[in-house]
Design a protein around this motif. Sequence first.
Motif, PDB file in Angstrom:
ATOM      1  N   PHE A 231       3.245   6.117  -5.778  1.00 42.46           N
ATOM      2  CA  PHE A 231       2.942   6.479  -7.157  1.00 42.46           C
ATOM      3  C   PHE A 231       1.726   7.404  -7.240  1.00 42.46           C
ATOM      4  O   PHE A 231       1.642   8.238  -8.152  1.00 42.46           O
ATOM      5  CB  PHE A 231       2.720   5.222  -7.994  1.00 42.46           C
ATOM      6  CG  PHE A 231       4.004   4.556  -8.405  1.00 42.46           C
ATOM      7  CD1 PHE A 231       4.686   4.987  -9.537  1.00 42.46           C
ATOM      8  CD2 PHE A 231       4.561   3.534  -7.654  1.00 42.46           C
ATOM      9  CE1 PHE A 231       5.877   4.396  -9.916  1.00 42.46           C
ATOM     10  CE2 PHE A 231       5.753   2.932  -8.023  1.00 42.46           C
ATOM     11  CZ  PHE A 231       6.425   3.363  -9.158  1.00 42.46           C
ATOM     12  N   VAL A 232       0.809   7.287  -6.286  1.00 43.96           N
ATOM     13  CA  VAL A 232      -0.323   8.224  -6.244  1.00 43.96           C
ATOM     14  C   VAL A 232       0.187   9.635  -5.933  1.00 43.96           C
ATOM     15  O   VAL A 232      -0.212  10.609  -6.576  1.00 43.96           O
ATOM     16  CB  VAL A 232      -1.358   7.775  -5.201  1.00 43.96           C
ATOM     17  CG1 VAL A 232      -2.400   8.869  -4.976  1.00 43.96           C
ATOM     18  CG2 VAL A 232      -2.051   6.499  -5.648  1.00 43.96           C
ATOM     19  N   LEU A 233       1.088   9.729  -4.948  1.00 44.18           N
ATOM     20  CA  LEU A 233       1.676  11.032  -4.627  1.00 44.18           C
ATOM     21  C   LEU A 233       2.474  11.575  -5.805  1.00 44.18           C
ATOM     22  O   LEU A 233       2.435  12.778  -6.086  1.00 44.18           O
ATOM     23  CB  LEU A 233       2.584  10.905  -3.399  1.00 44.18           C
ATOM     24  CG  LEU A 233       1.893  10.696  -2.052  1.00 44.18           C
ATOM     25  CD1 LEU A 233       2.929  10.475  -0.964  1.00 44.18           C
ATOM     26  CD2 LEU A 233       1.014  11.893  -1.715  1.00 44.18           C
ATOM     27  N   GLY A 234       3.193  10.680  -6.486  1.00 43.63           N
ATOM     28  CA  GLY A 234       3.935  11.113  -7.663  1.00 43.63           C
ATOM     29  C   GLY A 234       3.022  11.661  -8.744  1.00 43.63           C
ATOM     30  O   GLY A 234       3.351  12.642  -9.409  1.00 43.63           O
ATOM     31  N   ALA A 235       1.841  11.041  -8.911  1.00 40.56           N
ATOM     32  CA  ALA A 235       0.890  11.502  -9.926  1.00 40.56           C
ATOM     33  C   ALA A 235       0.252  12.824  -9.536  1.00 40.56           C
ATOM     34  O   ALA A 235      -0.027  13.676 -10.393  1.00 40.56           O
ATOM     35  CB  ALA A 235      -0.189  10.440 -10.132  1.00 40.56           C
ATOM     36  N   VAL A 236       0.034  13.038  -8.219  1.00 44.14           N
ATOM     37  CA  VAL A 236      -0.643  14.253  -7.754  1.00 44.14           C
ATOM     38  C   VAL A 236       0.303  15.440  -7.674  1.00 44.14           C
ATOM     39  O   VAL A 236      -0.042  16.566  -8.045  1.00 44.14           O
ATOM     40  CB  VAL A 236      -1.299  14.001  -6.375  1.00 44.14           C
ATOM     41  CG1 VAL A 236      -1.847  15.300  -5.781  1.00 44.14           C
ATOM     42  CG2 VAL A 236      -2.410  12.974  -6.505  1.00 44.14           C
TER      43      VAL A 236
ATOM     44  N   THR B  27       7.892   8.744 -11.422  1.00 48.98           N
ATOM     45  CA  THR B  27       8.805   7.696 -10.961  1.00 48.98           C
ATOM     46  C   THR B  27       9.932   8.286 -10.129  1.00 48.98           C
ATOM     47  O   THR B  27      10.366   7.683  -9.133  1.00 48.98           O
ATOM     48  CB  THR B  27       9.384   6.929 -12.157  1.00 48.98           C
ATOM     49  OG1 THR B  27       8.311   6.426 -12.964  1.00 48.98           O
ATOM     50  CG2 THR B  27      10.248   5.772 -11.696  1.00 48.98           C
ATOM     51  N   ALA B  28      10.399   9.469 -10.511  1.00 47.97           N
ATOM     52  CA  ALA B  28      11.488  10.118  -9.781  1.00 47.97           C
ATOM     53  C   ALA B  28      11.084  10.451  -8.353  1.00 47.97           C
ATOM     54  O   ALA B  28      11.941  10.484  -7.455  1.00 47.97           O
ATOM     55  CB  ALA B  28      11.918  11.392 -10.502  1.00 47.97           C
TER      56      ALA B  28
ATOM     57  N   TYR C  64       0.828  -1.201   0.000  1.00 45.47           N
ATOM     58  CA  TYR C  64       0.000   0.000   0.000  1.00 45.47           C
ATOM     59  C   TYR C  64       0.867   1.257   0.000  1.00 45.47           C
ATOM     60  O   TYR C  64       0.504   2.278  -0.589  1.00 45.47           O
ATOM     61  CB  TYR C  64      -0.930  -0.003   1.221  1.00 45.47           C
ATOM     62  CG  TYR C  64      -1.864  -1.186   1.257  1.00 45.47           C
ATOM     63  CD1 TYR C  64      -2.885  -1.320   0.319  1.00 45.47           C
ATOM     64  CD2 TYR C  64      -1.706  -2.194   2.209  1.00 45.47           C
ATOM     65  CE1 TYR C  64      -3.731  -2.425   0.340  1.00 45.47           C
ATOM     66  CE2 TYR C  64      -2.544  -3.291   2.236  1.00 45.47           C
ATOM     67  CZ  TYR C  64      -3.554  -3.404   1.302  1.00 45.47           C
ATOM     68  OH  TYR C  64      -4.389  -4.492   1.317  1.00 45.47           O
ATOM     69  N   ALA C  65       2.015   1.178   0.670  1.00 50.89           N
ATOM     70  CA  ALA C  65       2.949   2.305   0.668  1.00 50.89           C
ATOM     71  C   ALA C  65       3.486   2.556  -0.735  1.00 50.89           C
ATOM     72  O   ALA C  65       3.628   3.706  -1.171  1.00 50.89           O
ATOM     73  CB  ALA C  65       4.094   2.038   1.638  1.00 50.89           C
ATOM     74  N   LEU C  66       3.783   1.475  -1.455  1.00 52.68           N
ATOM     75  CA  LEU C  66       4.269   1.616  -2.831  1.00 52.68           C
ATOM     76  C   LEU C  66       3.189   2.241  -3.718  1.00 52.68           C
ATOM     77  O   LEU C  66       3.476   3.111  -4.548  1.00 52.68           O
ATOM     78  CB  LEU C  66       4.681   0.255  -3.373  1.00 52.68           C
ATOM     79  CG  LEU C  66       5.369   0.244  -4.741  1.00 52.68           C
ATOM     80  CD1 LEU C  66       6.650   1.057  -4.692  1.00 52.68           C
ATOM     81  CD2 LEU C  66       5.661  -1.183  -5.189  1.00 52.68           C
ATOM     82  N   LEU C  67       1.947   1.811  -3.511  1.00 48.39           N
ATOM     83  CA  LEU C  67       0.835   2.402  -4.263  1.00 48.39           C
ATOM     84  C   LEU C  67       0.693   3.875  -3.925  1.00 48.39           C
ATOM     85  O   LEU C  67       0.505   4.716  -4.820  1.00 48.39           O
ATOM     86  CB  LEU C  67      -0.460   1.654  -3.946  1.00 48.39           C
ATOM     87  CG  LEU C  67      -1.745   2.211  -4.583  1.00 48.39           C
ATOM     88  CD1 LEU C  67      -1.658   2.154  -6.099  1.00 48.39           C
ATOM     89  CD2 LEU C  67      -2.966   1.445  -4.076  1.00 48.39           C
TER      90      LEU C  67
END
Length: 262
Positions: free
Chosen positions: A207-212, A222-223, A201-204
Amino acid sequence: MTDKGAVGEELPFTSHLEELRKRLIIAAVAWLVGFLACYGFAERIFAYIATPVKQALPEGSSLVFITATEPFFTYLKVGAVAGLLLALPVILWQIWMFVAPGLYAHEKRFAVPFVLASFLCFLSGTYFGFFHVFPNIFTFLIKFGTAAGDIEAMLSMGAYLSISTKLLLAFGLVFELPIVMFFLGRMGVVDAQWMRRNRKYALLLAFVLGAVLTPPDVVSQTALALPFAILYELSIWIVRFTGKRRAEETADEEAPASDASA
């Protein structure tokens, strides 16, 4: 909130509001002083911040401004952001002083390490984002946008400051993860086993934070997500160590009480 370091006296709610007001005023004054100190250098600071995008722009291109007031407000925002970074140790100290009455006496010794570690982690995040991520992100985005050949890159200084500030803030906050997890572990809110169970869930979330928090491209998402995932794994070991220390301190505190009752 109960003052655990004293005698367990519970302060009235109005006292907490007054304390919060005092801490917010001090933090705001520190930010204002930082802004006034940095605003005179706003043009030079912006020129430095704009280095990655200037290097990524095609030869002969440069940043532009769309409206007559854009440079003024851009430099105003630069002064505000730089002033916030300059005042960050004071702001972090005020945060600690507000929550300190709710901590045990042996936990209050983390005051200076908390401020220093939080400040250094935030700086590390902004350093990583600016020097290692920005050049790749803007090179990728500009090359992608101008790949057709008949499209010219024309970035406004206000838009660039907006996206760069958001990215720097995102990387700075992500690098605060070990500090947050350390204190959550000290308080017994999380443990290493819980963090391992919720790794997916942390990994998910990464990527959610990266998208937002980043531009809508795979490179920047990804960075941001990869450092989050790595720091999460580091935090598991930190929380594991913290849990052991917490258990030892609790046992030491309970031992005299048991001896006295005996």
